[in-house]
Design an enzyme around this catalytic site. Structure first.
Site, PDB file in Angstrom:
ATOM      1  N   LYS A   1      -8.099 -14.994 -20.384  1.00  0.00           N
ATOM      2  CA  LYS A   1      -9.938 -14.945 -20.429  1.00  0.00           C
ATOM      3  C   LYS A   1     -10.204 -15.811 -19.218  1.00  0.00           C
ATOM      4  O   LYS A   1     -11.432 -15.659 -18.775  1.00  0.00           O
ATOM      5  CB  LYS A   1      -8.701 -16.570 -20.725  1.00  0.00           C
ATOM      6  CG  LYS A   1     -10.634 -17.856 -21.366  1.00  0.00           C
ATOM      7  CD  LYS A   1     -10.135 -18.880 -21.672  1.00  0.00           C
ATOM      8  CE  LYS A   1      -9.908 -20.044 -21.702  1.00  0.00           C
ATOM      9  NZ  LYS A   1     -10.960 -20.490 -20.204  1.00  0.00           N
TER      10      LYS A   1
ATOM     11  N   SER B   1      -7.809 -23.580 -23.831  1.00  0.00           N
ATOM     12  CA  SER B   1      -8.555 -23.757 -22.004  1.00  0.00           C
ATOM     13  C   SER B   1      -7.886 -25.604 -22.258  1.00  0.00           C
ATOM     14  O   SER B   1      -8.153 -26.193 -23.414  1.00  0.00           O
ATOM     15  CB  SER B   1      -9.825 -24.161 -22.268  1.00  0.00           C
ATOM     16  OG  SER B   1      -9.736 -24.725 -20.952  1.00  0.00           O
TER      17      SER B   1
ATOM     18  N   HIS C   1      -1.140 -21.212 -22.205  1.00  0.00           N
ATOM     19  CA  HIS C   1       0.419 -21.087 -21.241  1.00  0.00           C
ATOM     20  C   HIS C   1       1.626 -20.494 -22.002  1.00  0.00           C
ATOM     21  O   HIS C   1       1.903 -19.503 -20.958  1.00  0.00           O
ATOM     22  CB  HIS C   1       0.575 -22.075 -20.794  1.00  0.00           C
ATOM     23  CG  HIS C   1      -0.887 -23.256 -19.792  1.00  0.00           C
ATOM     24  ND1 HIS C   1      -1.436 -23.927 -20.160  1.00  0.00           N
ATOM     25  CD2 HIS C   1      -1.289 -22.615 -19.392  1.00  0.00           C
ATOM     26  CE1 HIS C   1      -2.759 -23.686 -19.812  1.00  0.00           C
ATOM     27  NE2 HIS C   1      -2.373 -23.347 -19.183  1.00  0.00           N
TER      28      HIS C   1
ATOM     29  N   ILE D   1      -5.351 -16.531 -26.251  1.00  0.00           N
ATOM     30  CA  ILE D   1      -4.754 -17.188 -28.084  1.00  0.00           C
ATOM     31  C   ILE D   1      -6.168 -18.157 -27.674  1.00  0.00           C
ATOM     32  O   ILE D   1      -6.594 -18.849 -26.815  1.00  0.00           O
ATOM     33  CB  ILE D   1      -3.870 -17.864 -27.182  1.00  0.00           C
ATOM     34  CG1 ILE D   1      -2.464 -16.643 -26.189  1.00  0.00           C
ATOM     35  CG2 ILE D   1      -3.567 -18.574 -29.042  1.00  0.00           C
ATOM     36  CD1 ILE D   1      -2.649 -16.086 -27.781  1.00  0.00           C
TER      37      ILE D   1
ATOM     38  N   LEU E   1      -0.500 -27.543 -20.735  1.00  0.00           N
ATOM     39  CA  LEU E   1       0.153 -26.535 -21.280  1.00  0.00           C
ATOM     40  C   LEU E   1      -0.761 -26.181 -22.571  1.00  0.00           C
ATOM     41  O   LEU E   1       0.108 -27.610 -23.444  1.00  0.00           O
ATOM     42  CB  LEU E   1       1.415 -26.071 -21.197  1.00  0.00           C
ATOM     43  CG  LEU E   1       1.891 -26.334 -19.837  1.00  0.00           C
ATOM     44  CD1 LEU E   1       3.536 -25.882 -19.425  1.00  0.00           C
ATOM     45  CD2 LEU E   1       1.115 -25.543 -18.269  1.00  0.00           C
ATOM     46  N   HIS E   2      -0.646 -25.553 -23.159  1.00  0.00           N
ATOM     47  CA  HIS E   2      -1.317 -25.562 -24.284  1.00  0.00           C
ATOM     48  C   HIS E   2      -0.808 -23.986 -24.809  1.00  0.00           C
ATOM     49  O   HIS E   2       0.616 -22.999 -24.226  1.00  0.00           O
ATOM     50  CB  HIS E   2      -2.891 -24.976 -24.715  1.00  0.00           C
ATOM     51  CG  HIS E   2      -3.573 -24.194 -23.401  1.00  0.00           C
ATOM     52  ND1 HIS E   2      -3.164 -22.602 -24.060  1.00  0.00           N
ATOM     53  CD2 HIS E   2      -4.654 -24.563 -22.525  1.00  0.00           C
ATOM     54  CE1 HIS E   2      -4.048 -23.139 -22.901  1.00  0.00           C
ATOM     55  NE2 HIS E   2      -4.565 -23.482 -21.814  1.00  0.00           N
TER      56      HIS E   2
END
Ligand code: PAF
Length: 281
Positions: A151, A187, A37, A178, A33-34
């Site tokens: 995205k 991503s 998310h 983002i 997760l980044h």
């Protein structure tokens, strides 16, 4: 946050919320997760009483020579990020739970046309895998609403089409992309980039911005695409596709279309990056 790999636990908890009249939002992910998310979770929390997240690296959406084995798996860090964000329930099923009969005997969901071109053409079977797993996850979680990143523009349209075609009572909400300060869209696959490639990767968003501006200033779509493709190649990319489409249905542009989207996929080192830009002309 409750974490479980069992479908029955998810159903029991969601039923308990429903009995109390509480709403449920769902954020399906493949983990690693980044901030993209976490933004989905934040947005979901604004609209629902409870947020369910799934982490499942779905083998059905990877081609034979793709990065299923290498796909980053960071469960401990992901869990902490979800606790911090306020998610209530995390579903971490195994492939055996999702596909008990194996991948070859699984019933599939095919979303025709929209699922067959662009990324669908470059990655045959990809959107069949996405639609099938998302449909299964929807049936397990039975959320009121589900959140996906803009995205993955084509993925979002595939899912919206599937939900409409199958009359699923789920509100599908797209959330803005983002980006890193450089403009690079966040991503999980950015982790494949070397430090130098990560700097060069900013050229993808720059190419989309320049292309939209040129089209708005009257350059033809063909010429603008040629210039954008050349700038990507100069930055070290191998473009897969770079196209302008109608932003509401991803159909090829006709003379009357005003709301457009540039969709792009390009390889840089080991990463296949995708991005998009919606604009009006
Ligand atoms: O966008 C993703 O991470 C995946 O395609 C999804 C929607 C979780 C399905 O596996």
């Amino acid at each position: 946050m409750i974490t479980t790999a069992a479908i029955s636990d998810i159903r029991d908890q969601v039923n308990a919320w429903r009995i109390k009249g509480e709403t449920v939002a769902f954020v399906p992910t493949m983990g690693n997760l980044h901030q993209g998310h976490i933004t989905l979770v934040n947005r979901a929390l604004k609209q629902a009483d409870h947020v369910v997240v799934s982490i499942f690296v779905n083998p059905l959406q990877f081609g034979k020579n793709e990065d299923l084995g290498a796909y980053p798996r960071t469960l401990a860090a992901d869990k902490q990020a979800l606790v911090d964000a306020g998610a209530a329930l995390l579903f971490t099923p195994t492939p055996e739970t999702i596909y008990p009969k194996g991948l070859d005997k699984q019933t599939f969901i095919e979303v025709p046309e929209i699922g067959d071109e662009l990324c669908g053409a470059s990655r045959p079977g990809h959107f069949r895998g996405v639609a099938t797993v998302v449909n299964k996850l929807f049936n397990i979680v039975q959320p009121d609403m589900a959140f996906f990143g803009n995205k993955d523009f084509q993925q979002l349209l595939v899912i919206k089409t599937m939900v409409a075609d199958l009359s699923l009572p789920i509100n599908i909400i797209g959330v803005e992309t983002i980006r890193e300060p450089s403009g690079l869209a966040m991503s999980s696959r950015n982790g494949y980039l070397t430090a130098e490639e990560k700097i060069n990767a900013a050229a993808l968003k720059q190419a989309l911005d320049q292309m939209a501006l040129s089209i708005q200033q009257g350059e033809s779509i063909i010429e603008a695409s040629q210039h954008a493709t050349a700038s990507l190649i100069e930055a070290g990319f191998t473009p897969d596709y770079l196209e302008v489409r109608n932003s509401s249905n991803l159909q090829p542009v006709n003379a009357e279309d005003k709301s457009l989207v540039i969709v792009a996929a390009a390889y840089l080192g080991k990463a296949r990056l995708i991005d998009n830009l919606t604009f009006d002309r």
